[in-house]
Scaffold this motif. Structure first.
Motif, short mmCIF file in Angstrom:
data_model
loop_
_atom_site.label_atom_id
_atom_site.label_comp_id
_atom_site.label_asym_id
_atom_site.label_seq_id
_atom_site.Cartn_x
_atom_site.Cartn_y
_atom_site.Cartn_z
N ALA A 94 -12.45 -18.42 53.30
CA ALA A 94 -12.55 -17.77 53.00
C ALA A 94 -11.51 -17.32 52.87
O ALA A 94 -12.25 -15.37 53.67
CB ALA A 94 -14.09 -17.50 52.19
N ASP A 95 -10.51 -17.16 53.62
CA ASP A 95 -10.05 -15.81 54.41
C ASP A 95 -9.60 -14.92 53.39
O ASP A 95 -9.39 -15.18 52.01
CB ASP A 95 -8.56 -16.59 54.91
CG ASP A 95 -8.27 -15.39 55.74
OD1 ASP A 95 -8.46 -14.50 55.99
OD2 ASP A 95 -6.87 -15.44 56.50
N GLY A 96 -10.05 -13.24 53.19
CA GLY A 96 -9.58 -12.25 52.47
C GLY A 96 -11.12 -12.64 51.06
O GLY A 96 -10.57 -11.39 50.70
N LEU A 97 -11.48 -13.36 51.16
CA LEU A 97 -12.60 -13.27 50.41
C LEU A 97 -14.01 -12.71 51.01
O LEU A 97 -14.25 -11.78 50.09
CB LEU A 97 -12.64 -14.61 49.56
CG LEU A 97 -13.72 -14.83 48.55
CD1 LEU A 97 -14.08 -13.97 47.45
CD2 LEU A 97 -13.53 -16.44 48.26
N ASN A 98 -13.96 -13.51 51.86
CA ASN A 98 -15.95 -13.58 52.20
C ASN A 98 -15.60 -13.32 53.54
O ASN A 98 -15.05 -14.36 54.36
CB ASN A 98 -16.29 -14.84 51.30
CG ASN A 98 -17.41 -14.27 51.71
OD1 ASN A 98 -18.55 -14.58 52.74
ND2 ASN A 98 -18.99 -14.16 50.54
N ALA B 94 -14.66 -9.49 50.03
CA ALA B 94 -14.53 -9.02 49.95
C ALA B 94 -14.09 -7.02 49.03
O ALA B 94 -14.27 -7.17 48.07
CB ALA B 94 -12.82 -9.10 50.03
N ASP B 95 -13.67 -6.13 49.73
CA ASP B 95 -14.11 -4.62 49.13
C ASP B 95 -12.42 -5.37 48.43
O ASP B 95 -10.80 -5.34 48.71
CB ASP B 95 -14.13 -3.55 49.97
CG ASP B 95 -14.72 -2.97 50.77
OD1 ASP B 95 -16.11 -3.97 50.54
OD2 ASP B 95 -14.45 -2.54 51.97
N GLY B 96 -13.12 -4.77 46.49
CA GLY B 96 -11.98 -4.80 46.17
C GLY B 96 -11.67 -5.80 45.35
O GLY B 96 -10.34 -6.48 44.34
N GLY B 97 -12.22 -6.90 45.97
CA GLY B 97 -12.08 -8.39 44.84
C GLY B 97 -13.04 -8.29 44.32
O GLY B 97 -14.07 -7.60 44.11
#
Length: 369
Positions: free
Chosen positions: A242-246, A273-276
Motif C-alpha cells: 500500500a506504498d504511498g496510500l496507507n 496518506a495526507d492529501g490522497g
C-alpha cells in the motif's frame, strides 16, 4: 509477485452506497476492571474454529481498565477465555509475568494439533523486557503448550521458550518500528496469522509490515513467510503493498472460499496518506486465484464493509473465518468523532467482543449477509 492496493482503488469507494455494519449498543464488560480487544479463536489447521470442551478457546489482548483506553496498548497481555454459546469463562493470563521477551504482548494466531494435544501460538512481542520507556520494536515469536481437557476443565502446560520466527531484513521490510511513536505513525512487523494452503499443504504466516525501500511515510504492506522442511520460516517478499496510500494494514489473514483465496485486513481512516483518498475504518481485502497472485481488490476498491456513518469507530480488528463469520471488538461506541478527553473516551470505549457478523462472497464481490 507483490500486488498493489492503490489510491485509484480507494478513490472509487462511494460513501453513499458502501456496505456498513449495523449499529450495536455498548456491550457489558466480560471481566470487570479489564479491557479486552483484538482477539482470535484457537483454530484447526484448515482455519476453522476448534471445538474444545464443547466451545471455543479464544486468546485476547487485555489490560487493566484505565481512564484513557488508549493507554491499554502499553500494558497489553494475552488472556485465555473459553466461550460456549454466548457464555464466556475467563481462564486468566496466558503467560506468567516475565515469560515474554518484551514489555507487552500483541496480536497473533493459534493452531491446535490434529489430535488436540497441544497448541502452537504465533504472536507479537512489543518492546523489550525491562525497558523503562516503552519502545515500539516488534518481533514475531512462536511457542507451544500441551492441552488437556477433562470434562469442562481446560489445562495448558507451561509454554515452551518463545522462539523468534523471522526478523525484518531492511530490504523488503523496515527494521525501525518507531515511526515517531504517535498513534497511527508506528511502523509494523506484527500480527502473525497462520495459514495452511490446501493446494500443496505448505504452511505460511502473514503479518502486518512496513516497506523498507519507500519514499513515502505511508508504506504499509502485508508480509509473508513460508515454513521450510527444517522448521525454519523463510521470509518472502511482501504479498501486498500500500506504498504511498496507507501506513497500517493490520491483522492480515487468508481464507479459501469457492476455490479462491481471500486476504483480509483492517485499517483506519487516520492512517491513509495526507492529501490522497481515504477510506473509512473497515474490513478490507483482495482476492486471487492462487496464493502467488496477482491479487485484485474485492469490490474493485478493497473495502468489504465499513463501520456505520453514525458510529465510524464502533468496531475494529475484524477477523474472518472460513465459514465467513466475522469477529471484532467493540471500540468507540455511539460517537461520531474521535474523543480528545480521556474521560469521554472511557465513557464510549467498549473493550469487549462485538457481535459477530457474516459475509457473503461471490467471485470478486464481498458483502455483509
Amino acid at each position: 509477485m507483490t500486488s498493489h492496493w492503490t489510491a485509484a482503488h480507494v478513490a472509487a469507494i462511494d460513501r453513499e452506497t458502501m456496505a456498513c455494519a449495523p449499529l450495536f449498543p455498548k456491550p457489558q464488560p466480560l471481566i470487570p476492571g479489564v479491557d479486552l480487544w483484538d482477539y482470535w479463536p484457537v483454530q484447526e489447521e484448515d482455519g476453522s474454529q476448534a471445538v474444545i470442551a464443547g466451545g471455543t478457546l479464544f486468546i485476547l489482548l487485555s489490560a487493566p481498565t484505565l481512564l484513557d483506553p488508549e493507554a491499554r496498548h502499553g500494558m497489553a497481555r494475552l488472556r485465555l477465555m473459553h466461550r460456549v454459546g454466548n457464555v464466556w469463562r475467563d481462564l486468566g493470563l496466558l503467560f506468567e509475568n516475565g515469560f515474554s521477551p518484551g514489555s507487552r504482548e500483541w496480536s497473533g494466531s493459534a493452531i491446535v494439533s490434529g489430535d488436540h494435544d497441544h497448541i502452537t501460538l504465533y504472536y507479537t512481542v512489543a518492546g523489550t523486557r525491562g525497558e523503562q520507556v516503552l519502545s515500539y520494536s516488534q518481533r514475531l515469536f512462536e511457542t507451544q503448550a500441551a492441552l488437556s481437557v477433562v470434562g469442562n476443565a481446560i489445562t495448558l502446560s507451561a509454554w515452551s521458550t518463545p522462539v523468534e520466527m523471522l526478523v525484518p531484513d531492511g530490504i523488503d521490510y523496515m527494521r525501525d518500528m518507531e515511526g515517531g511513536g504517535a498513534i497511527g505513525t508506528i511502523k509494523a512487523f506484527r500480527d502473525p496469522a497462520f495459514f495452511r494452503d490446501p493446494a500443496d499443504g505448505a504452511a505460511y504466516v502473514f503479518f502486518a509490515a512496513s516497506l523498507a525501500r519507500s519514499a513515502s511515510f505511508w508504506n504499509g504492506a502485508v508480509g509473508m513467510a513460508r515454513l521450510m522442511p527444517d522448521g525454519q520460516w523463510q521470509r518472502l517478499p511482501p504479498l501486498i503493498s500500500a506504498d504511498g496510500l496507507n501506513n497500517e494494514l493490520e491483522r492480515p489473514h487468508v481464507i479459501v472460499h469457492g476455490g479462491r483465496y481471500y486476504l483480509f485486513w483492517s485499517t483506519q481512516q487516520k492512517v491513509f496518506a495526507d492529501g490522497g483518498p481515504t477510506g473509512p475504518n473497515g474490513l478490507y481485502g483482495m482476492t486471487s486465484d492462487s496464493l502467488d497472485g496477482p491479487w485484485r481488490p474485492i469490490n474493485g476498491t478493497g473495502l468489504a464493509f465499513a463501520n456505520p456513518p453514525r458510529a465510524p469507530f464502533q468496531a475494529y480488528s475484524w477477523f474472518v473465518l472460513p465459514d465467513l463469520t466475522v469477529q471484532s471488538f467493540a471500540d468507540m461506541i455511539g460517537i461520531a468523532h474521535v474523543p480528545v478527553d480521556p474521560a469521554e473516551a472511557r465513557h464510549h470505549f467498549g473493550g469487549a467482543p462485538a457481535p459477530d457478523l457474516r459475509l457473503q462472497i461471490e467471485g470478486d464481490r464481498v458483502w455483509l449477509a
